[in-house]
Structures are given as C-alpha cells and as structure tokens.
Write an enzyme that holds these catalytic residues in place. Structure first.
Site, PDB file in Angstrom:
ATOM      1  N   SER A 551       0.841  -1.186   0.000  1.00  0.00           N
ATOM      2  CA  SER A 551       0.000   0.000   0.000  1.00  0.00           C
ATOM      3  C   SER A 551       0.888   1.253   0.000  1.00  0.00           C
ATOM      4  CB  SER A 551      -0.958  -0.042   1.191  1.00  0.00           C
ATOM      5  OG  SER A 551      -2.005   0.883   1.022  1.00  0.00           O
ATOM      6  N   ASP A 637      -9.739  -3.585  -5.553  1.00  0.00           N
ATOM      7  CA  ASP A 637      -9.157  -2.787  -4.470  1.00  0.00           C
ATOM      8  C   ASP A 637      -9.625  -1.330  -4.577  1.00  0.00           C
ATOM      9  OD1 ASP A 637      -7.591  -1.465  -2.635  1.00  0.00           O
ATOM     10  OD2 ASP A 637      -5.695  -2.323  -3.307  1.00  0.00           O
ATOM     11  N   HIS A 672      -7.900  -5.019  -1.611  1.00  0.00           N
ATOM     12  CA  HIS A 672      -6.693  -4.486  -0.994  1.00  0.00           C
ATOM     13  C   HIS A 672      -6.001  -5.490  -0.078  1.00  0.00           C
ATOM     14  CE1 HIS A 672      -4.166  -1.036  -0.120  1.00  0.00           C
ATOM     15  NE2 HIS A 672      -4.250  -1.277   1.163  1.00  0.00           N
TER      16      HIS A 672
END
Length: 701
Positions: A551, A637, A672
């Site tokens: 991320s 995501d 995600h």
C-alpha cells in the site's frame, strides 16, 4: 547492476501506448498507460465481470507471464505453504471475553478458512456457534467478515460481510436464540454497526459511490431499510466517518476525521433519534478521541500544542471544549497511543524511547503504575473488554522471538494471569533465534530504529540474504511482533528486518510529521539508510536485500527503487500506491480528498504538485538498471486501484535498462487485503517469499 539469472527467458506482455496529456499549474505530463483505468471502475468494484475485455485480457496476460517466470518455484511454494500452515493451530480458539451472563469468542475448525464466532455461559460450559464463517462463505470466490456485535441484551447479533473484495459490506442481523438471520439487510456499508441501548436497532455508515462513508443512518429492527432514519450527513468529501458505541451502552459516538483533524458527535444510546451533540467542532490540526468514563468523557487530544497527546476529562453532560480539564499532562517524547476506561481505572498505551508500555491509573487517587517487560524489542496491545465495572483488563505481548501471549491483569492487586500462549504446532524454540534493535544513521543524522531477527546459526559476515520491510505513512507503527511466517525465511538463513522509518510514530508524533507532505522524502532516505546500515554492520550485502512493503509501503518500494536501485537485490511491492500524483489530482477517486492532509493537494497548490511530482514512483521511473520487481495487486481494491501497479509495471519495462524482470501478479477475485481465507492468504505469502528466495539464490535451500 548485476543481472539476476534466476529467471528463465520470457517475453513480457506488450502494453499498448495511448498517450494522453494533462496540464496543471502550467505543467504538462504525458501518460501512455492511463487507458488501463476502466471507465466503469465503480461498477467493477461491485461486479468484476463487467471489466473491459481488453483490460481483462491484458491483466490475464500479466498473470500468465509471472506464472511462467515463477513456474520453477511451484514445489518451493508448496513447501513454504506447508511450513507456514504447520505453524498455525488449525483448530485455534480465542479466550472468551465475559459480558454479563455470557462469554464471547472466535475459533477455527481444522481445515477451515473463515472464523467461527461462539458464546458460552459466563463461567464456562457448552459452546454455541452463533456465526460460522465457512458456512457463510460457501460458493464464494471471496468472502471476508466485518464486525460482529451482539446487542447488550444478548438477543441479537449484527454481522457484516464483503463478498467482492471491494469493501462494500452488507450488514445482517441474526436472532441468537433461533440462529436464523432476520429479514433486515443493509448494503453498501462500511462493515460495522452500533446497537442502541435496547437492542431494537442499530446505527451504521453508508458508503457513497466514491466509497466514502458519508452518511450515518439508524435502522430499527423489522422495518424497511428504505425508511432508515438519516442521523448525520457529512458534506465535506475530505472527511470520513464511523459510528460506534460505548462499553457501558450509554452513548453512541459518531467519529468524523481526516488525517489531521477530528470531530465527535454523541447521542444517548437510549434515545437513538435524539439530536446529536458536538464535543469539539473541527479545527484544522485538532485531533481527539473520546472514551466513556461514566459521568465523564476522557479525551485523548493534541490540543494546545500537546504534540505527543495528553488526556483531558469533561462532564458527559457538557463535553464542550470549554469544560475540558487536564488529567494526564503532555510529556514531549511520550506518545499516548490509546486509552481504555473502567469504573475505577484508566488504562493508557503509550510509546516512549521507541518502545510501547501500559500505564494503569487509579481514578480516585491518581496513582499510576507500569506493567514492565524485559526484552530489547517487543509489541503490546490492549485487548479491550466488554465490561466496564471490573478490575480486570486484558492485554497481549509478543516479540520477534516470543509467540504472542494473552494476559488478564488485575489492576488492583497487580496480578498478571497468563491466559494463552500462541501455539506453534510444528514447534518453536525462542533460543534458536536472536532479535536485535539497531539504530541506522539517516542522511540528516537522525537515527532510524531497525528491529531484526535471525537464526542463531546464521553467519553475520555480510553474506546472509535479508528481507527488509517498511511502511512509513499515516503515523502507523509497525510493531516488532512475533511472525510465524517469516520463520520460513529466517530458518533458511535470512535476516528479517523492519525499518521503523519516519512517517510512522515509532519515535513520537514528530517522527510522523517529519515523514509527510513536504518532508516525505525523509521516509525514503530512512529506508535506504536502514539497508546500508545492515550492510555496514555485516548482516547482509546490497545485492542480497529484498525490500518489501504494501500500500503506502508499496509506494515506498517504488520510490527507493528509483532513488537507490543498487541498494537492493529485489523489490516486492504489494498493492503499491505508486501513481501518487495522478491519484491526488483526481478528486473523484474513493480516497483522494481525505488523503490531501497526508500527501498535499496538488490541484490547488503548485508547491504540493512539485513536491509529489519529485518522488511519485510512476513519474520518476528512469533509464537505469532496476533489480527484479514483483508487484502484487487486487482487481477490486478501492484503496489502491489496480491500474496504478499495472501502469507502473508497464512504464518500468518501457524505460528501464538491464534485463532484470518485472512481474505483476493480480488477484482477479480480491481487493486491498488480498485473499480472504487464512490458508489462501498463506499461499500469497508463499509466493512472495519464493520470489525473495529466488532472487537471492536460496530457492533450492
């Protein structure tokens, strides 16, 4: 840079170039790969089958390419998966937490992917399964359970699930006596809810089309969801919301925040449709959290220059800022992370000198004491409590060598009771491992903490491979906690290290401030400094360091690959936020407006534009040798959209020199967080570890 010969020759997918330009502040950019963003991306989040066939074909070609390059690791991945699975107690169960006549917990059945939730009589007895995740997940490619909350009268269970990976959760209500779900069903929520005092209804946050929780509703059981009462709507697209209840069931808290500003509204839980009351109106830079203390609220805040936070109290009947009274003063260098209140005690988790600690305060006398620990680096967590009127609080402890331990702690007698030690079925002897905490000098003289673990038999002569993990954003501190998975690397001679870089709060709030916005590049310099210090101390060598982050940590990976590719032998970027400038220029994306306080707003600020443009990984890919790169993403995501890594991979291949490969692995059924099942997630970890072993020449070890 030396070519890595671990990969077979294969031709990567050709990515069409369809140049498109944008101009901001008089500066024009060309993006050849913007077409990879599907026009109907919002629909794709809810139904992946509607993805443009051309884009789908390209992503599938990427998966075929990485599969071909990693084909020779199939056996290794199976071995790694077996090792990691062998360290998990398959039929593990939590220690139930007491609440009135019952105790609630969660467990897994042998071979199960999803958790089960159960309750027992308070003092032990027959378990009743109140929610079986494996049963609910049957037939679904993706399934993740959100919050599971029982009503205070123990009649009903609120539970949420996401079956696309897009984090649009559906909320259901279950009758706990009969075991059946009621007709009540709410879609497009944030995945949680808060019961009113009577257990006749619940509050929830609904997500808008841009995935922002913008409205809070109250749903009364048995009514049509279309008639749910709107409680609060947030019009500022830069703020997120959540709703929760206090443990003594007296209050509902609506929390509104971005990354630097907070606002709370409170509602009596016994009067759910009463007008909400603001505790302190939002004021840029003012942050605070509320903990219910019966007749008072305890307020954790940075008000009045308390950068590392202080604790205030205010009457619950009049909680406005004018009525705040200082309880625990600000102490520079002691960062108060969270607070937990009980009838007679206030507990706080804080960080000082880079290490966490728990402080117990007796409210009547004001006396305080610490819970002490001995290891050089460790992790602590407050486990919460359903009950308010109790002398017992629960916390967890672990280190990189010590499996997680769960304790009950009597705040009056100071007796510590070990409830559970994380079981490692395949065996674990802490004496076989060494954990250290180093301080790496960064470019400006700051010392960056680095936590590491290695096998006691590993030769520290500079030849050991190393996996160096980093994050460095949003003030998130990566704990030096026990990780059974990394032992598969450590047992093969790896040094596993965590760089506690600026952008986190490892050394106080200033550590966070010195790694955001115009100071963001400190984060990257710190990570590179950690790598170089590990080499200087003979733990490893540059060609044998595999950098890993996800991320915002994936953005870190892209930045350090551009800045110092020679420092690393491989890069693993998971769901990487690598197209920072484009994303921050697009206020229609799910998270962009709330992210501006963290990164800057390049739409209105030319200075912010230049700051982000100077480090944004996608914008700074250049004609230089890069180490082998593995990018990992999820199609649905909403946090880091799939097209960011897809574009980055294409540009890397286009511009880089040398022959080291760039691999892109995209999960077409997840978002995600990757795969949702506990074992399918291990398969993903086994893949990234196989890549690390492959690029360091240890794949056969």
């Amino acid at each position: 840079m030396t070519k890595n010969n671990a990969f077979p020759a294969a031709t990567p997918p050709a990515t069409d170039k369809r140049p498109a330009s944008d101009t901001h502040h008089g500066i024009s950019r060309i993006d050849e790969y913007g077409w990879l963003r599907a026009d109907n991306w919002q629909e794709v989040f809810k139904d992946p089958s509607v993805l443009d066939p051309t884009i789908r074909k390209h992503l599938e070609a990427e998966n075929a390419y990485q599969s071909a390059l990693m084909a020779d690791t199939a056996e290794l991945r199976a071995v790694l998966f077996g090792e990691m699975k062998g360290r998990i107690k398959e039929d593990d169960s939590s220690v139930p937490m007491k609440d009135g006549p019952f105790a609630y917990g969660s467990s897994y059945k042998k071979g199960g992917e999803q958790p089960r939730f159960f309750r027992t009589p308070r003092d032990g007895g027959q378990e009743t399964i109140i929610l079986d995740g494996d049963h609910e997940a049957e037939g679904k490619a993706y399934f993740r359970i959100g919050d599971v909350e029982h009503s205070s009268d123990h009649r009903r269970l609120l539970w949420a699930f996401d079956d696309k990976g897009s984090e649009f959760y559906t909320v259901r209500v279950r009758d706990m006596d009969g075991g059946a779900d009621l007709d009540d069903l709410v879609t497009d929520t944030g995945g949680s809810g808060a019961w009113d005092a009577a257990g006749d209804g619940f509050f929830y946050a609904r997500l808008d089309a841009n995935h922002r929780p913008s409205r809070i509703f109250f749903h009364r059981i048995g009514t049509d969801c279309a008639s749910d009462q709107l409680i609060y709507e947030e019009s500022d697209p830069g703020f997120f919301m959540s709703v929760g209840g206090s443990r003594n069931d007296e209050w509902i808290f609506i929390a509104i925040n971005d990354h630097e500003t907070s606002e709370y509204h409170v509602i009596p839980a016994a009067d759910p449709l009463a007008a909400s009351r603001i505790v302190a109106p939002r004021e840029t830079g003012l942050q605070y959290d509320i903990e219910d203390g019966g007749a008072v609220f305890f307020i954790l805040t940075n008000a009045d220059g308390a950068k590392d936070f202080k604790i205030m109290s205010a009457p619950a009947s009049a909680p406005e800022r004018a009525n705040w009274t200082e309880l625990v003063p600000h102490e520079p260098g002691r960062l108060i992370l969270s607070i937990l209140s009980f009838k007679d005690y206030l507990v706080r988790l804080e960080r000082k000198d880079g290490l966490p600690r728990i402080v117990i305060r007796e409210l009547k006398s004001g006396d305080e004491h610490l819970i002490a620990f001995d290891e050089e680096a460790f992790s602590l967590g407050l486990s919460g409590s359903y009950e308010y009127d109790t002398e017992v609080m629960r916390f967890s402890y672990s280190s990189m060598t010590t499996p997680s331990q769960l304790f009950d702690y009597n705040m009056r007698s100071r007796e510590r009771t070990l409830l559970k030690t994380q079981e490692v079925p395949s065996g674990h002897d802490p004496e076989h491992y060494v954990t250290r905490r180093l301080m790496a000098p960064s470019h400006d003289g700051e010392l960056v903490p680095v936590s590491l673990i290695h096998h006691r038999d590993t030769r520290l002569d500079g030849t050991a491979p190393c996996l160096l993990y980093g994050y460095g954003s949003y003030g998130i501190t990566v704990p030096a906690a026990f990780n059974t998975n990394c032992l598969s690397l450590v047992d093969r001679g790896f040094v596993y290290a965590i760089a506690h870089i600026r952008g986190g709060k490892d050394k106080g709030y200033s550590w966070y401030e010195d790694g955001k916005r115009e100071k963001k590049t400190n984060t990257f310099h710190d990570f590179i400094a950690a790598a170089r210090h590990l080499v200087a101390e003979h733990y490893t060598s540059h060609g044998r360091i595999v950098a890993q982050g996800g991320s915002a940590g994936g953005m870190l990976m892209g930045a350090v690959a551009n800045m110092a590719p020679e420092a690393f032998g491989g890069i693993v970027a998971e769901v990487p936020f690598v197209d920072v400038l484009t994303t921050m220029l697009d206020d229609t994306l799910p998270l962009t407006p709330p992210e501006w306080p963290e990164w800057g707003n390049p739409i209105v600020s030319e200075a912010d534009y230049h700051t982000i443009a100077a480090y944004s990984p996608y914008d700074n890919v250049s004609a230089q040798d890069y180490p082998p790169v593995l990018a990992v993403a999820g199609l649905t995501d909403p946090r880091v959209t799939y097209w960011e890594p897809a574009k980055w991979v294409a540009r890397l291949r286009e511009r880089k020199t040398g022959s080291n490969p760039v691999l892109f692995k995209i999960n077409m059924d997840a978002g995600h967080a990757g795969a949702s099942g506990r074992f399918s997630r291990l398969e993903e970890i086994a893949f990234t570890y196989a890549f690390a072993l492959k690029v360091t020449g240890k794949a056969a070890a």
